[in-house]
Motif scaffolding. Structure first.
Motif, mmCIF file in Angstrom:
data_model
loop_
_atom_site.group_PDB
_atom_site.id
_atom_site.type_symbol
_atom_site.label_atom_id
_atom_site.label_comp_id
_atom_site.label_asym_id
_atom_site.label_seq_id
_atom_site.Cartn_x
_atom_site.Cartn_y
_atom_site.Cartn_z
ATOM 1 N N LEU A 176 -24.255 45.305 69.902
ATOM 2 C CA LEU A 176 -23.451 44.356 68.974
ATOM 3 C C LEU A 176 -23.354 42.983 69.170
ATOM 4 C CD1 LEU A 176 -22.480 44.530 65.782
ATOM 5 C CD2 LEU A 176 -19.825 44.573 66.651
ATOM 6 N N VAL A 177 -23.985 42.038 68.720
ATOM 7 C CA VAL A 177 -24.161 40.733 68.911
ATOM 8 C C VAL A 177 -23.516 39.771 67.776
ATOM 9 C CG1 VAL A 177 -25.503 38.618 69.267
ATOM 10 C CG2 VAL A 177 -26.383 40.843 69.985
ATOM 11 N N VAL A 178 -22.320 39.254 68.227
ATOM 12 C CA VAL A 178 -21.589 38.301 67.269
ATOM 13 C C VAL A 178 -21.620 36.999 67.793
ATOM 14 C CG1 VAL A 178 -19.291 37.798 66.248
ATOM 15 C CG2 VAL A 178 -19.965 40.177 66.633
ATOM 16 N N GLY A 179 -22.309 36.038 67.074
ATOM 17 C CA GLY A 179 -22.629 34.638 67.582
ATOM 18 C C GLY A 179 -23.561 34.629 68.448
ATOM 19 N N THR A 180 -23.385 34.431 69.627
ATOM 20 C CA THR A 180 -23.920 34.453 70.696
ATOM 21 C C THR A 180 -23.649 35.246 71.870
ATOM 22 O OG1 THR A 180 -22.688 32.385 71.979
ATOM 23 C CG2 THR A 180 -24.548 31.999 70.573
ATOM 24 N N GLN A 181 -22.690 36.213 71.504
ATOM 25 C CA GLN A 181 -22.412 37.124 72.626
ATOM 26 C C GLN A 181 -22.494 38.488 72.237
ATOM 27 O OE1 GLN A 181 -20.870 35.942 75.608
ATOM 28 N NE2 GLN A 181 -21.388 33.855 74.810
ATOM 29 N N ASP B 49 -26.432 35.891 62.586
ATOM 30 C CA ASP B 49 -25.199 35.597 63.312
ATOM 31 C C ASP B 49 -24.466 36.764 63.728
ATOM 32 O OD1 ASP B 49 -24.440 36.176 60.803
ATOM 33 O OD2 ASP B 49 -22.564 35.291 60.919
ATOM 34 N N ILE B 50 -24.691 37.952 63.063
ATOM 35 C CA ILE B 50 -24.000 39.312 63.515
ATOM 36 C C ILE B 50 -25.386 40.168 63.558
ATOM 37 C CG2 ILE B 50 -22.617 41.209 63.105
ATOM 38 C CD1 ILE B 50 -20.654 39.170 61.874
ATOM 39 N N ALA B 51 -25.750 40.949 64.658
ATOM 40 C CA ALA B 51 -26.687 41.705 64.596
ATOM 41 C C ALA B 51 -26.490 42.991 65.473
ATOM 42 C CB ALA B 51 -27.990 40.939 65.256
ATOM 43 N N GLY B 52 -27.089 44.115 64.996
ATOM 44 C CA GLY B 52 -27.170 45.270 65.941
ATOM 45 C C GLY B 52 -28.597 45.304 66.554
ATOM 46 N N ALA C 167 -11.643 40.607 66.010
ATOM 47 C CA ALA C 167 -11.267 39.647 66.287
ATOM 48 C C ALA C 167 -12.548 38.776 66.854
ATOM 49 C CB ALA C 167 -10.509 39.768 67.792
ATOM 50 N N ALA C 168 -13.436 39.369 67.184
ATOM 51 C CA ALA C 168 -14.845 38.729 67.744
ATOM 52 C C ALA C 168 -15.395 38.106 66.646
ATOM 53 C CB ALA C 168 -15.773 39.530 68.425
ATOM 54 N N ILE C 169 -15.337 38.690 65.377
ATOM 55 C CA ILE C 169 -15.951 38.252 64.126
ATOM 56 C C ILE C 169 -15.001 37.036 63.493
ATOM 57 C CG2 ILE C 169 -16.664 38.722 61.604
ATOM 58 C CD1 ILE C 169 -17.567 41.427 62.642
ATOM 59 N N VAL C 170 -13.618 37.365 63.473
ATOM 60 C CA VAL C 170 -12.908 36.090 63.159
ATOM 61 C C VAL C 170 -13.008 35.029 63.847
ATOM 62 C CG1 VAL C 170 -10.462 35.593 62.767
ATOM 63 C CG2 VAL C 170 -11.386 37.735 61.735
ATOM 64 N N GLY C 171 -13.125 35.364 65.382
ATOM 65 C CA GLY C 171 -13.132 34.023 65.932
ATOM 66 C C GLY C 171 -14.483 33.490 66.195
ATOM 67 N N HIS C 172 -15.654 34.109 65.437
ATOM 68 C CA HIS C 172 -16.942 33.595 65.218
ATOM 69 C C HIS C 172 -16.878 32.738 64.176
ATOM 70 C CE1 HIS C 172 -21.030 33.092 64.170
ATOM 71 N NE2 HIS C 172 -20.815 34.098 63.206
ATOM 72 N N LEU C 173 -16.009 33.133 63.216
ATOM 73 C CA LEU C 173 -15.879 32.080 61.865
ATOM 74 C C LEU C 173 -14.943 31.086 62.224
ATOM 75 C CD1 LEU C 173 -15.864 35.286 59.388
ATOM 76 C CD2 LEU C 173 -17.770 33.662 60.013
ATOM 77 N N PHE C 174 -13.921 31.196 62.939
ATOM 78 C CA PHE C 174 -12.700 30.425 62.676
ATOM 79 C C PHE C 174 -12.691 29.682 64.207
ATOM 80 C CE2 PHE C 174 -11.670 32.642 59.084
ATOM 81 C CZ PHE C 174 -11.768 31.851 58.066
ATOM 82 N N GLY C 175 -12.528 28.216 64.492
ATOM 83 C CA GLY C 175 -12.333 27.966 65.759
ATOM 84 C C GLY C 175 -10.995 28.217 66.188
ATOM 85 N N GLN C 176 -10.744 28.012 67.430
ATOM 86 C CA GLN C 176 -9.516 28.493 68.073
ATOM 87 C C GLN C 176 -8.239 27.778 67.625
ATOM 88 O OE1 GLN C 176 -9.539 30.824 70.485
ATOM 89 N NE2 GLN C 176 -6.994 30.771 70.127
#
Length: 725
Positions: A311-316, A424-427, A471-480
């Motif tokens: 599972l890739v979220v953003g670049t991770q 931006d989100i991929a399996g 948390a990863a998806i929310v972190g991808h959508l919103f900065g810290q």
């Protein structure tokens, strides 16, 4: 007439926003318990034992005692049926899979009549739990049968029909942990995180950053493979074919064994592996063409190893799961269907709903299983010999966590594959023998990139540690530093609140923010009257919060709205309270005095963010006393600068907005700054100095400069401007 032992619902309401009970939605019910008023629980023989037998989870309810078993302690000592119903409704929701815990029951002052509220995450579920709870409680009181299993099953069906799916709910919970608000936009899984211009949207594993072009590319497996190969990502050799004969011809060119799959498929549907014969390849072609949206099918080299989903979220890469082949072992008497049911489907992790990380299998109906059995000369009705192993499913079952084993080069390749496709989100599906070694060492390859990937196998893996996908998806959508919030001002009371709302909206708009206002005069966008009439409602408030152009919002509310719907927003930066008037017309809500009114109006102060500001009318003692509830700053306003409340406030170095010699003055400690003279205002505003003071205090709280406030007040026209747009 003698009252009977019964519980009657006098009124049932869903409070959708912050209310007199709590910050979150609740079901509120007004109960008449009739003759049960004379029969607390300790005077109802057997009630305790029957309730505990039916609902053993009540042991976890702490109640007012604050300890595990607290409610049961109250039940033994004696408590009334309204309070018991509150806890039964909560526990029924828990049993239905919708965890919750808050509830309160209060006397109205009328004998036998109570107001009760309990937390619910979904209205229909809460209402069903309330009515089912009454039936269960009355059965326990009357010592009559009650089918708890059927009741809970019915509630679970309502949860399945109306609640967010587990994956979406997990993302929403992660957003809540970061104090990001959310709004559900449909009955499905489309959810808005944040408000107004700061919002983002999710649809389970899709976001408003997910490109439609990227999704189209991902659904075209041949194009995806071409793009990946051109960028150096390892993929299996293969080709697109359009007939069974062409599939077999291509298989021979590639070299057996091969894989056959739909070119536009997803989630492993229609995929056949390790094919060695013409009969198998042609049968697999027909299966793949049925499972896809066209006759086009991909034939590619079979890669030895296990299937993996990264599972890739953003670049991770944030999670990885491994699949395994499924086998059954014959006993000489049971057929394949019975063996699958006894050896595979008995696994509690398997099921037919989205809460199950693994699917239950059906040898009679699963096309892939039917084909696999046929390759072995069997059907679902075949009876294997004792000890004979039969392959049921060679692929799929990707639900065994291996996140911590992924080699960095494989993680890099998977993230690169997602970027090449544009998701931006991929399996990312790949096959290899050992996920901890580079792909080029073992002839591994990436076989698919999927849009809208399933998340459940990572949230509830069949084996291994659940991963914080939300948390990863929310972190991808919103900065810290982002929380999805826009500046919100809430105004509650009955004295000049509409004018205050419009003034605040005007002054905030001057800072360059697109500002929305809902008030009893209408809905305004950037000072334009968009919808005339009373817009101080829940629905109008939601219109502001979902509007992607709105950068700041002002809400007028009143006691009746708080009592019938709750506030339209969860938190605000500035909360303004003007007065405590109006309890005389709220008798239907059992609000009969100023103390009762204060309990309603305090809701506006309770929802102020920890770093927010309360703006309070210093001239009304009951309003000024709300300052004790504030976590952070209070700005008092009042026409009389000599009020003791204001004097003490200023002596502590704090801020107030006052009138002095006909001028609006911002005071901080001993210093004073003149904003403007009342004579500089246009007539509609000059006639209401208290409203002007409140509006100035609210905009000061938002950080609007004093000179800009003065300029805005001079130009403010209280006559609404209509628009056709």
């Amino acid at each position: 007439m003698t009252k009977k032992k019964a519980i009657e619902f006098l009124r049932v309401n869903h409070l959708r926003g912050p209310n007199i009970w709590t910050y979150r939605p609740v079901i509120e019910a007004w109960l008449d318990i009739g003759a049960l008023e004379d029969f607390p629980s300790n005077k109802l023989p057997g009630l305790y034992e029957r309730l505990v037998a039916w609902l053993p989870g009540l042991i976890e309810h702490r109640c007012g005692v604050g300890e595990r078993g607290g409610f049961l302690e109250r039940l033994k000592e004696g408590t009334w049926s309204g309070h018991i119903l509150e806890h039964v409704a909560l526990e029924l929701q828990n049993l239905a899979g919708m965890r919750t815990g808050f509830g309160k029951t209060r006397s109205t002052g009328e004998i036998g009549v109570y107001k009760m509220a309990f937390r619910t995450r979904q209205e229909q579920v809460g209402l069903a739990a309330l009515h089912t709870g009454r039936d269960l409680l009355m059965a326990a009181i009357d010592d009559t049968p009650f089918d708890l299993t059927a009741a809970v099953a019915a509630l679970k069906d309502i949860v399945d029909d109306h609640c967010l799916g587990p994956s979406t709910a997990h993302i929403v919970e992660a957003a809540t942990e970061r104090r990001i608000p959310h709004l559900r936009l449909t009955d499905g899984n489309l959810v808005q995180l944040g408000h107004g211009a700061a919002q983002r949207r999710i649809w389970t594993a899709e976001t408003d950053r997910t490109s439609a072009i990227a999704e189209s590319i991902a659904s075209d497996k041949d194009l995806t493979k071409t793009l990946l190969e051109s960028c150096g990502v390892p993929v299996p050799e293969g080709a697109l074919v359009r007939s069974a004969a062409e599939a077999w011809e291509e298989a021979q060119d590639i070299g057996l064994p091969v894989v056959v799959k739909p070119y536009d498929g997803n989630h492993g549907r229609g995929v056949s592996l390790n094919l060695m014969t013409q009969e198998d390849v042609e049968a697999a072609y027909h299966l793949a063409s049925r499972k896809g949206d066209s006759e086009s099918v991909i034939v590619e080299r079979y890669i030895t190893g296990d299937e993996h989903r990264l599972l890739v979220v953003g670049t991770q890469v944030v999670a990885a799961a491994k699949g395994e082949a499924l086998w059954v072992t014959g006993d000489g008497s049971a057929n394949i269907t019975a063996l699958v049911d006894s050896q595979i489907n008995t696994d509690p992790r398997r099921g037919t709903d989205e809460n199950s990380p693994l699917n239950a299998l059906s040898p009679e109906n699963g096309a892939e299983i039917i084909l696999e059995l046929k390759r072995q000369g069997m059907t679902a009705a075949s009876v294997p010999l004792a000890g004979q192993k039969v392959l049921i499913q060679p692929n799929g079952n990707v639900a065994f966590d291996v996140t911590d084993k992924v080699h960095p080069s494989i993680a890099h390749a998977a993230a690169l594959a997602a970027r090449i496709v544009g998701l931006d989100i991929a399996g990312v599906d790949l096959v290899c023998e050992d996920i901890s070694r580079p792909l080029d060492e073992q002839r591994g390859a990436i076989i698919e990139v999927n849009a809208s990937p399933g998340l459940l196998s990572h949230l509830k893996p069949a084996d291994g540690e659940p991963r914080p996908i939300g948390a990863a998806i929310v972190g991808h959508l919103f900065g810290q530093a982002e929380n999805g919030r826009i500046p919100i001002v809430g105004i509650t009371g009955s004295q000049g609140t509409s004018l205050i709302a419009r003034l605040v909206g005007c002054l905030v708009h001057l800072t360059g923010k697109h500002t929305g206002v809902v008030s009893t005069e209408g809905l305004y966008l950037d000072q334009r009257l968009v919808t005339p009439g009373n817009a101080a409602t829940w629905d109008a408030g939601q219109r502001l919060l979902i509007n992607r152009t709105v950068q700041a919002a002002v809400f007028e509310s009143n006691a009746r709205m708080i009592l019938t719907d709750g506030l339209a927003y969860d938190k605000c930066n500035v909360g303004v309270v003007t007065d405590m008037d109006g309890h005389e017309v709220l008798g239907e809500f059992y609000i009969n005095d100023v103390d009762g009114m204060a309990n309603v109006i305090r809701t506006q102060v309770d929802v102020i963010l920890p770093d927010g500001v309360a703006v309070l009318n210093a001239a009304i003692p009951a309003v000024a006393e709300l300052a004790d509830l504030c976590d952070d700053e209070v700005i008092f306003y009042g026409a009389d600068p000599e009020l003791a409340v204001i004097q003490a406030h200023r002596a502590a170095g704090k801020r107030a907005v006052i009138l002095r010699d006909g001028k609006v003055v911002l005071a901080e400690g001993s210093s004073e700054t003149v904003i403007l003279s009342l004579t500089a205002l246009k007539p509609g505003a000059a006639e209401h100095p208290q409203s002007v003071l409140a509006a100035v205090a609210a905009t000061v709280a938002l950080g609007v400069p004093a000179d800009l406030i003065g300029a805005g007040l001079r130009t403010f026209d209280p006559l609404p401007k209509k628009t056709n747009h």
